[in-house]
Design an enzyme around this catalytic site. Structure first.
Site, PDB file in Angstrom:
ATOM      1  N   HIS A  31       2.419   8.904  -1.924  1.00 43.16           N
ATOM      2  CA  HIS A  31       2.242   8.139  -0.689  1.00 43.16           C
ATOM      3  C   HIS A  31       2.841   6.742  -0.861  1.00 43.16           C
ATOM      4  O   HIS A  31       3.475   6.439  -1.876  1.00 43.16           O
ATOM      5  CB  HIS A  31       0.769   8.090  -0.267  1.00 43.16           C
ATOM      6  CG  HIS A  31      -0.154   7.508  -1.304  1.00 43.16           C
ATOM      7  ND1 HIS A  31      -0.081   6.207  -1.738  1.00 43.16           N
ATOM      8  CD2 HIS A  31      -1.208   8.062  -1.969  1.00 43.16           C
ATOM      9  CE1 HIS A  31      -1.035   5.968  -2.624  1.00 43.16           C
ATOM     10  NE2 HIS A  31      -1.725   7.082  -2.792  1.00 43.16           N
ATOM     11  N   HIS A  34       2.253   4.720  -4.193  1.00 42.70           N
ATOM     12  CA  HIS A  34       3.069   5.099  -5.351  1.00 42.70           C
ATOM     13  C   HIS A  34       4.479   4.531  -5.223  1.00 42.70           C
ATOM     14  O   HIS A  34       5.049   3.999  -6.181  1.00 42.70           O
ATOM     15  CB  HIS A  34       3.157   6.623  -5.461  1.00 42.70           C
ATOM     16  CG  HIS A  34       1.830   7.318  -5.553  1.00 42.70           C
ATOM     17  ND1 HIS A  34       1.406   8.232  -4.624  1.00 42.70           N
ATOM     18  CD2 HIS A  34       0.837   7.218  -6.462  1.00 42.70           C
ATOM     19  CE1 HIS A  34       0.211   8.681  -4.951  1.00 42.70           C
ATOM     20  NE2 HIS A  34      -0.158   8.082  -6.070  1.00 42.70           N
ATOM     21  N   CYS A 140     -16.117   9.684 -12.717  1.00 34.86           N
ATOM     22  CA  CYS A 140     -15.358   9.936 -11.486  1.00 34.86           C
ATOM     23  C   CYS A 140     -14.152  10.792 -11.838  1.00 34.86           C
ATOM     24  O   CYS A 140     -13.268  10.337 -12.590  1.00 34.86           O
ATOM     25  CB  CYS A 140     -14.916   8.627 -10.837  1.00 34.86           C
ATOM     26  SG  CYS A 140     -13.793   8.890  -9.430  1.00 34.86           S
ATOM     27  N   CYS A 143     -10.813   9.154 -10.602  1.00 35.46           N
ATOM     28  CA  CYS A 143     -10.280   8.120 -11.495  1.00 35.46           C
ATOM     29  C   CYS A 143     -10.023   8.654 -12.894  1.00 35.46           C
ATOM     30  O   CYS A 143      -9.329   8.009 -13.681  1.00 35.46           O
ATOM     31  CB  CYS A 143     -11.257   6.952 -11.606  1.00 35.46           C
ATOM     32  SG  CYS A 143     -11.490   5.987 -10.110  1.00 35.46           S
ATOM     33  N   CYS A 163     -18.160   6.461  -6.454  1.00 30.08           N
ATOM     34  CA  CYS A 163     -17.101   5.684  -7.095  1.00 30.08           C
ATOM     35  C   CYS A 163     -16.687   4.560  -6.136  1.00 30.08           C
ATOM     36  O   CYS A 163     -16.450   4.816  -4.949  1.00 30.08           O
ATOM     37  CB  CYS A 163     -15.907   6.582  -7.408  1.00 30.08           C
ATOM     38  SG  CYS A 163     -14.401   5.665  -7.839  1.00 30.08           S
ATOM     39  N   HIS A 166     -12.875   5.563  -4.873  1.00 31.56           N
ATOM     40  CA  HIS A 166     -12.660   6.777  -4.088  1.00 31.56           C
ATOM     41  C   HIS A 166     -13.754   7.039  -3.054  1.00 31.56           C
ATOM     42  O   HIS A 166     -13.597   7.890  -2.184  1.00 31.56           O
ATOM     43  CB  HIS A 166     -12.548   7.991  -5.023  1.00 31.56           C
ATOM     44  CG  HIS A 166     -11.299   7.986  -5.850  1.00 31.56           C
ATOM     45  ND1 HIS A 166     -11.247   7.425  -7.105  1.00 31.56           N
ATOM     46  CD2 HIS A 166     -10.054   8.451  -5.583  1.00 31.56           C
ATOM     47  CE1 HIS A 166     -10.029   7.551  -7.588  1.00 31.56           C
ATOM     48  NE2 HIS A 166      -9.280   8.156  -6.691  1.00 31.56           N
ATOM     49  N   LYS A 314      -8.100   1.014   0.624  1.00 33.19           N
ATOM     50  CA  LYS A 314      -6.944   1.263  -0.226  1.00 33.19           C
ATOM     51  C   LYS A 314      -6.251   2.539   0.224  1.00 33.19           C
ATOM     52  O   LYS A 314      -6.902   3.540   0.504  1.00 33.19           O
ATOM     53  CB  LYS A 314      -7.376   1.411  -1.685  1.00 33.19           C
ATOM     54  CG  LYS A 314      -6.223   1.753  -2.615  1.00 33.19           C
ATOM     55  CD  LYS A 314      -6.713   2.293  -3.942  1.00 33.19           C
ATOM     56  CE  LYS A 314      -5.536   2.741  -4.798  1.00 33.19           C
ATOM     57  NZ  LYS A 314      -5.948   3.486  -5.994  1.00 33.19           N
ATOM     58  N   LYS A 317      -4.644   9.399  -0.906  1.00 36.86           N
ATOM     59  CA  LYS A 317      -4.854  10.702  -0.293  1.00 36.86           C
ATOM     60  C   LYS A 317      -6.343  11.007  -0.163  1.00 36.86           C
ATOM     61  O   LYS A 317      -6.794  11.586   0.821  1.00 36.86           O
ATOM     62  CB  LYS A 317      -4.174  11.791  -1.136  1.00 36.86           C
ATOM     63  CG  LYS A 317      -2.659  11.736  -1.102  1.00 36.86           C
ATOM     64  CD  LYS A 317      -2.108  12.102   0.262  1.00 36.86           C
ATOM     65  CE  LYS A 317      -0.595  12.155   0.239  1.00 36.86           C
ATOM     66  NZ  LYS A 317      -0.015  12.448   1.547  1.00 36.86           N
TER      67      LYS A 317
END
Length: 539
Positions: A31, A34, A140, A143, A163, A166, A314, A317
């Site tokens: 995405h 990255h 997690c 992570c 988390c 996430h 953030k 996905k």
């Protein structure tokens, strides 16, 4: 330069500028987040190549761990099949699409990596840096990291914890593990940070790491025994290596560690590790400690970029906020995409993506300021001098202001991009020069001067157009690391390819040397660099 799977030539020198991105987890397609880091690394390394330096740029994929295994199972394939599919169909094609000129692409499932990883951890084990123990705690999977209780967010029930990154429930894990004696390296790390104040950037990232280490470090669990998708520990194959310990070593395994001592000496230590701020501790705490334990040099810098945000979250996905880069490149183009994120968001800070801001900057800065300038100059040289660049014979204070402006822009851009990794500041300096040249044309009014058919009038017209074309020559060089396709088109339009050689061979050190574009060069009006945008696609 096309992305490559394996290193096949040795061109580095001991002064090689070696830049790495994180290796990206292939549980899904890439995405914007990255691509943001990867484009930044590409611009940085292209800039240093434009300096004439020997550069090595590494990226790749992280393919082990529980998250990959579960994703593959959910899709009815083996983990290796899943990784192969994602790498070949999504990750590599995207980097090629975005014009990423990486020199190597490493995958953690490659034997060139796994063999060296086993050697590295065996060495730490033999040195007494690794011991066996037990561990229990919140973990997690997203992570691939054990979490401290104080980091967790409340969940839907009293017992559920989330988390913080996430926003998904963590799992409670209890298993027999092997541990790295990370706690012993706290004082050594603090001494290193003090002796190398530029090791971590930006300052906010450095301060975060200092506070974390000053609180005291716990030994690190480096193995898992409840699943088998990973690198087996060489002394106990019932355990696989913790995915982060495996992944971090890509930076040395790709550089020849344990396989090519000469190449490793040439490339290591890395000049810059580019990382997202959410993985800063792995790179600025765990990785340096492991290298200390192994007796290897530490990287020169770890630079953390901020997060790209959508709706205050953030971009990822797992949060359903991942936007594909091709959603934007299909509308704005690849060069504009590369430009926008580094121009609009200061590197190291969080920034929100805005379609409206992208559109505004594209129209104002790229289409109007830059693209229109290139078109106007080529059109006037064609109209008034039949496409042959005239000589400047009547230069005065107005031209000297352009010459001085170029010198300032080149020096500032080189310092900000090449040294400080302030991409936004460096690009802004270049575009200040573009605005200066536009202002110069507006003030000098060559379309009016052209009406003066006297020798003096024609000499003045020639000087104005030469000045503008020479300014564009320098602009093409300065913007080549950021927008290589548009810069290449401009270079060809100016006839510089024939008179000065390849754009990639022009150096930052000589870009401000005025008068490099020779008179008589054939200037042609090529395609519009940044065409008018169509309507925004329906979401």
């Amino acid at each position: 330069m096309a992305a490559t799977e394996d290193h096949t030539t040795t061109e580095a020198t001991r002064s090689a500028y070696y830049v790495t991105t994180p290796i990206y987890y292939v549980n899904d397609r890439p995405h914007l987040g990255h691509a943001y880091t990867t484009v930044a690394g590409d611009v940085l390394t292209r800039w240093h190549r434009q300096r004439g330096e020997n550069v090595w740029y590494l990226t790749g994929t992280d393919e082990h761990g529980q998250k990959i295994m579960r994703t593959a199972e959910a899709n009815g394939v083996t983990p290796q099949e899943w990784c192969d599919k994602l790498v070949e169909e999504a990750w590599k094609p995207l980097w090629q699409h975005l014009n990423i000129a990486n020199d190597d692409f490493i995958r953690t499932t490659q034997q060139r990596h796994t063999d060296r990883v086993q050697e590295f951890v065996q060495d730490l084990h033999d040195k007494g840096e690794i011991y066996k123990g037990g561990y229990s705690g919140p973990y997690c999977v997203g992570c691939e990291e054990y979490k401290l209780p104080g980091e967790l967010l409340p969940g839907a029930t009293e017992d559920e914890k989330l988390c913080p990154i996430h926003k998904r429930p963590v799992e409670w894990l209890e298993e027999e593990n092997y541990f790295f004696r990370l706690s012993a390296y706290g004082p050594k790390l603090l001494d290193f940070y003090a002796a190398n104040p530029d090791f971590i950037a930006p300052a906010s990232a450095r301060n975060e790491v200092l506070r974390f280490v000053e609180q005291g470090l716990q030994d690190l669990s480096i193995s898992r025994s409840t699943f088998n998708w990973g690198v087996p520990l060489p002394w106990d194959e019932k355990h696989v290596l913790y995915v982060w310990v495996d992944a971090l070593q890509n930076y040395i395994t790709a550089a020849g560690y344990g396989a090519d001592p000469e190449r490793f000496a040439e490339l290591w230590p890395a000049s810059v590790h580019l990382v997202g701020k959410d993985i800063l501790r792995f790179h600025a705490v765990i990785w340096p400690a492991m290298l200390m334990a192994a007796g290897l040099p530490l990287p020169k810098r770890v630079v953390a970029n901020g997060w790209l945000m959508v709706g205050g979250e953030k971009m990822s996905k797992s949060n359903l906020t991942g936007i594909s880069p091709t959603d934007l490149t299909s509308h704005f183009g690849v060069d504009a995409y590369r430009y926008y994120f580094l121009r609009a968001i200061p590197f190291g800070t969080d920034g929100s993506f805005s379609w409206e801001d992208f559109t505004a900057r594209y129209t104002s800065e790229l289409a109007n300021d830059f693209g229109n300038l290139a078109s106007r100059v080529a059109a006037m040289v064609g109209k008034y001098f039949e496409g042959a660049l005239p000589a400047a014979t009547a230069a005065g204070p107005a031209e000297q202001a352009v010459v001085d402006g170029l010198a300032r822009a080149a020096a500032e851009a080189d310092r900000k991009i090449g040294e400080e990794l302030d991409f936004a500041g460096g690009i802004a300096a270049i575009f200040e020069f573009v605005k200066l040249v536009n202002g110069y044309l507006t003030e000098q009014e060559p379309w009016k001067v052209a009406k003066d058919t006297s020798e003096e009038g024609q000499a003045r017209l020639a000087t104005i157009l030469y000045t503008a074309a020479e300014a564009l020559r320098a602009t093409a060089v300065l913007l080549n690391p950021v927008m290589p396709t548009a810069s290449g088109k401009l270079w060809e339009s100016l006839g510089a390819q024939d008179s000065l050689g390849a754009l990639a061979d022009q150096t930052i050190a000589t870009v401000a040397d005025w008068g490099r574009l020779p008179a008589g060069t054939t200037v042609t009006k090529g395609d519009i660099l940044f065409p008018r945008l169509e309507e925004k696609p329906a979401s």
